[in-house]
Scaffold this active site. Sequence first.
Site, PDB file in Angstrom:
ATOM      1  N   GLU A 139     -25.655  35.429  27.150  1.00  0.00           N
ATOM      2  CA  GLU A 139     -26.631  34.448  26.660  1.00  0.00           C
ATOM      3  C   GLU A 139     -26.168  33.017  26.956  1.00  0.00           C
ATOM      4  OE1 GLU A 139     -26.774  33.292  22.600  1.00  0.00           O
ATOM      5  OE2 GLU A 139     -28.948  33.427  22.468  1.00  0.00           O
ATOM      6  N   TRP A 150     -33.439  38.310  23.129  1.00  0.00           N
ATOM      7  CA  TRP A 150     -34.549  37.331  23.110  1.00  0.00           C
ATOM      8  C   TRP A 150     -35.911  37.975  23.322  1.00  0.00           C
ATOM      9  CZ3 TRP A 150     -34.900  32.614  21.239  1.00  0.00           C
ATOM     10  CH2 TRP A 150     -33.704  31.908  21.008  1.00  0.00           C
ATOM     11  N   ARG A 205     -20.475   9.085  22.275  1.00  0.00           N
ATOM     12  CA  ARG A 205     -21.862   9.413  22.624  1.00  0.00           C
ATOM     13  C   ARG A 205     -21.962  10.736  23.363  1.00  0.00           C
ATOM     14  NH1 ARG A 205     -23.705   3.365  24.716  1.00  0.00           N
ATOM     15  NH2 ARG A 205     -23.240   2.343  22.735  1.00  0.00           N
ATOM     16  N   ARG A 220     -29.719  23.763  12.431  1.00  0.00           N
ATOM     17  CA  ARG A 220     -30.679  23.422  11.365  1.00  0.00           C
ATOM     18  C   ARG A 220     -31.079  24.635  10.537  1.00  0.00           C
ATOM     19  NH1 ARG A 220     -35.489  25.770  12.194  1.00  0.00           N
ATOM     20  NH2 ARG A 220     -35.757  26.511  14.316  1.00  0.00           N
ATOM     21  N   ALA A 252     -30.000  28.864   9.924  1.00  0.00           N
ATOM     22  CA  ALA A 252     -28.911  29.791  10.224  1.00  0.00           C
ATOM     23  C   ALA A 252     -29.096  31.140   9.533  1.00  0.00           C
ATOM     24  CB  ALA A 252     -27.581  29.164   9.805  1.00  0.00           C
ATOM     25  N   ASN A 290     -23.616  32.552  17.082  1.00  0.00           N
ATOM     26  CA  ASN A 290     -23.570  31.113  17.343  1.00  0.00           C
ATOM     27  C   ASN A 290     -22.138  30.583  17.324  1.00  0.00           C
ATOM     28  OD1 ASN A 290     -26.563  31.028  15.420  1.00  0.00           O
ATOM     29  ND2 ASN A 290     -26.491  30.753  17.630  1.00  0.00           N
ATOM     30  N   HIS A 332     -29.281  30.928   5.459  1.00  0.00           N
ATOM     31  CA  HIS A 332     -29.950  31.954   4.667  1.00  0.00           C
ATOM     32  C   HIS A 332     -29.526  33.378   4.987  1.00  0.00           C
ATOM     33  CE1 HIS A 332     -32.389  30.569   8.124  1.00  0.00           C
ATOM     34  NE2 HIS A 332     -32.515  31.871   8.375  1.00  0.00           N
ATOM     35  N   LEU A 333     -29.607  34.187   3.944  1.00  0.00           N
ATOM     36  CA  LEU A 333     -29.443  35.637   4.089  1.00  0.00           C
ATOM     37  C   LEU A 333     -30.831  36.233   3.910  1.00  0.00           C
ATOM     38  CD1 LEU A 333     -26.375  36.779   1.934  1.00  0.00           C
ATOM     39  CD2 LEU A 333     -26.709  37.224   4.378  1.00  0.00           C
ATOM     40  N   ALA A 341     -35.409  39.350  11.881  1.00  0.00           N
ATOM     41  CA  ALA A 341     -36.700  38.818  11.412  1.00  0.00           C
ATOM     42  C   ALA A 341     -37.352  38.033  12.545  1.00  0.00           C
ATOM     43  CB  ALA A 341     -36.459  37.916  10.199  1.00  0.00           C
TER      44      ALA A 341
HETATM   45  N1  LIG Z   1     -34.211  35.892  12.651  1.00  0.00           N
HETATM   46  C1  LIG Z   1     -33.561  35.503  13.743  1.00  0.00           C
HETATM   47  N2  LIG Z   1     -32.212  35.506  13.738  1.00  0.00           N
HETATM   48  C2  LIG Z   1     -31.514  35.112  14.838  1.00  0.00           C
HETATM   49  O1  LIG Z   1     -30.280  35.140  14.785  1.00  0.00           O
HETATM   50  C3  LIG Z   1     -32.240  34.699  15.994  1.00  0.00           C
HETATM   51  C4  LIG Z   1     -33.634  34.717  15.969  1.00  0.00           C
HETATM   52  N3  LIG Z   1     -34.275  35.122  14.842  1.00  0.00           N
HETATM   53  N4  LIG Z   1     -34.368  34.331  17.042  1.00  0.00           N
HETATM   54  C5  LIG Z   1     -33.768  33.825  18.243  1.00  0.00           C
HETATM   55  C6  LIG Z   1     -32.360  34.190  18.424  1.00  0.00           C
HETATM   56  C7  LIG Z   1     -32.048  35.534  19.014  1.00  0.00           C
HETATM   57  N5  LIG Z   1     -30.751  35.813  18.402  1.00  0.00           N
HETATM   58  C8  LIG Z   1     -30.398  37.103  18.030  1.00  0.00           C
HETATM   59  C9  LIG Z   1     -31.324  38.120  18.071  1.00  0.00           C
HETATM   60  C10 LIG Z   1     -30.941  39.407  17.735  1.00  0.00           C
HETATM   61  C11 LIG Z   1     -29.637  39.664  17.356  1.00  0.00           C
HETATM   62  C12 LIG Z   1     -29.242  41.066  17.018  1.00  0.00           C
HETATM   63  O2  LIG Z   1     -30.066  41.916  16.810  1.00  0.00           O
HETATM   64  N6  LIG Z   1     -27.957  41.345  17.024  1.00  0.00           N
HETATM   65  C13 LIG Z   1     -27.408  42.687  16.826  1.00  0.00           C
HETATM   66  C14 LIG Z   1     -26.921  43.301  18.118  1.00  0.00           C
HETATM   67  C15 LIG Z   1     -27.919  43.230  19.211  1.00  0.00           C
HETATM   68  C16 LIG Z   1     -27.307  43.242  20.606  1.00  0.00           C
HETATM   69  O3  LIG Z   1     -26.293  42.612  20.873  1.00  0.00           O
HETATM   70  O4  LIG Z   1     -27.889  43.881  21.482  1.00  0.00           O
HETATM   71  C17 LIG Z   1     -26.197  42.591  15.911  1.00  0.00           C
HETATM   72  O5  LIG Z   1     -25.996  43.535  15.154  1.00  0.00           O
HETATM   73  O6  LIG Z   1     -25.497  41.581  15.971  1.00  0.00           O
HETATM   74  C18 LIG Z   1     -28.706  38.629  17.322  1.00  0.00           C
HETATM   75  C19 LIG Z   1     -29.091  37.353  17.677  1.00  0.00           C
HETATM   76  C20 LIG Z   1     -30.338  34.703  17.585  1.00  0.00           C
HETATM   77  N7  LIG Z   1     -31.608  34.241  17.172  1.00  0.00           N
HETATM   78  O1  LIG Z   2     -29.269  30.965  17.529  1.00  0.00           O
HETATM   79  C1  LIG Z   2     -29.969  31.225  16.553  1.00  0.00           C
HETATM   80  C2  LIG Z   2     -31.347  31.300  16.648  1.00  0.00           C
HETATM   81  C3  LIG Z   2     -32.055  31.602  15.551  1.00  0.00           C
HETATM   82  N1  LIG Z   2     -31.463  31.786  14.360  1.00  0.00           N
HETATM   83  C4  LIG Z   2     -32.319  32.154  13.191  1.00  0.00           C
HETATM   84  C5  LIG Z   2     -32.456  31.195  12.071  1.00  0.00           C
HETATM   85  C6  LIG Z   2     -33.774  31.644  11.437  1.00  0.00           C
HETATM   86  O2  LIG Z   2     -33.535  32.800  10.653  1.00  0.00           O
HETATM   87  C7  LIG Z   2     -34.603  32.035  12.649  1.00  0.00           C
HETATM   88  C8  LIG Z   2     -35.468  30.909  13.158  1.00  0.00           C
HETATM   89  O3  LIG Z   2     -36.544  30.687  12.295  1.00  0.00           O
HETATM   90  P1  LIG Z   2     -37.098  29.205  11.978  1.00  0.00           P
HETATM   91  O4  LIG Z   2     -38.291  29.441  11.106  1.00  0.00           O
HETATM   92  O5  LIG Z   2     -37.451  28.585  13.294  1.00  0.00           O
HETATM   93  O6  LIG Z   2     -36.010  28.451  11.278  1.00  0.00           O
HETATM   94  O7  LIG Z   2     -33.650  32.376  13.639  1.00  0.00           O
HETATM   95  C9  LIG Z   2     -30.102  31.717  14.234  1.00  0.00           C
HETATM   96  O8  LIG Z   2     -29.509  31.899  13.157  1.00  0.00           O
HETATM   97  N2  LIG Z   2     -29.390  31.418  15.346  1.00  0.00           N
END
Ligand SMILES: Nc1nc(=O)c2c([nH]1)NC[C@@H]1CN(c3ccc(C(=O)N[C@@H](CCC(=O)O)C(=O)O)cc3)CN21
Ligand SMILES: O=c1ccn([C@H]2C[C@H](O)[C@@H](COP(=O)(O)O)O2)c(=O)[nH]1
Length: 264
Positions: A58, A80, A127, A166, A168, A177, A207-208, A263
């Site tokens: 990523e 994604w 900067r 902003r 998390a 992250n 948030h959880l 989510a």
């Molecule tokens: N609700 C939400 N949480 C996020 O962390 C998040 C988003 N939305 N939307 C955009 C991106 C996409 N990201 C994501 C999306 C999915 C996973 C996830 O399902 N992780 C699994 C393993 C999946 C894998 O690596 O294939 C895990 O258990 O960590 C993690 C980060 C971070 N972001």
């Molecule tokens: O890198 C990422 C991308 C997304 N998230 C989480 C944080 C929120 O749970 C959702 C985004 O929803 P918003 O309504 O736009 O705040 O995705 C994350 O932790 N890390």
Amino acid sequence: MRQYLDLMQRALDHGAEQMDRTGTGTRSVFGHQMRFDLSEGFPVLTTKKLHLRSIIVELLWFLRGDTNVQWLHDRKVSIWDEWADENGDLGPVYGKQWRDWATADGGHVDQIAELIETLKVNPASRRMVVSAWNPGELHAMALAPCHCLFQCYVANGKLSLQLYQRSADIFLGVPFNIASYALLTHMLAQQVGLEVGEFVWTGGDCHLYSNHLEQAREQLGRETGRLPKLEILRKPASIDAYEYEDFQLVGYEAQAHIKAPVAV
Ligand SMILES: Nc1nc(=O)c2c([nH]1)NC[C@@H]1CN(c3ccc(C(=O)N[C@@H](CCC(=O)O)C(=O)O)cc3)CN21
Ligand SMILES: O=c1ccn([C@H]2C[C@H](O)[C@@H](COP(=O)(O)O)O2)c(=O)[nH]1
């Protein structure tokens, strides 16, 4: 990663219950900071096995300036998918803003190239900021940037980086992250010939999700372990030339993965 478990515990114990955009519901706290000394080890969770390939791929995808999921798919990364349209596009998200921010006068800014140049010629600059938060283009993005701004700082030959996130998702997003930006700090430091300093994570709405509470409690019951070391196996010619195979985490021993629904 005591710092991370402390944030999780704080949200669990003191989080305000709230409904959110996804309709899932969360427990949230506002404003939190964690510091990681990168010379002491690579900040990756040991209380739950993380899928490092997704994290590395990523980050390389952001650095390509790519905003379509096809390149991720070709490397078997699907994190994604839920947000992409029928062509795989996400709109002008991180990659576009980092590498090709469109200015009002028709120009383009490569924030990453400018950051590296400043790190080389003027490391005392205050900067050295890269922003993905482009208010004029938010409407066209599949998801507004969560890790929306970072700043670099150099002192005593060490590169530190602070991220402002902003929004998390403590259980799923935050571990990704932290590891991603720690990796970016190592790459930038290597490119400009500095040692790594600290990674500082600053969160806004932390948030959880209500369907992650059991998983969070399970993780909080586990003992933390020693952090692994990151090795970068060669020095690529530029920030654009890194490949997945260049990275090796030495000594990554983690407890079993814990599944949780994302989510959307
Ligand atoms: N609700 C939400 N949480 C996020 O962390 C998040 C988003 N939305 N939307 C955009 C991106 C996409 N990201 C994501 C999306 C999915 C996973 C996830 O399902 N992780 C699994 C393993 C999946 C894998 O690596 O294939 C895990 O258990 O960590 C993690 C980060 C971070 N972001
Ligand atoms: O890198 C990422 C991308 C997304 N998230 C989480 C944080 C929120 O749970 C959702 C985004 O929803 P918003 O309504 O736009 O705040 O995705 C994350 O932790 N890390």
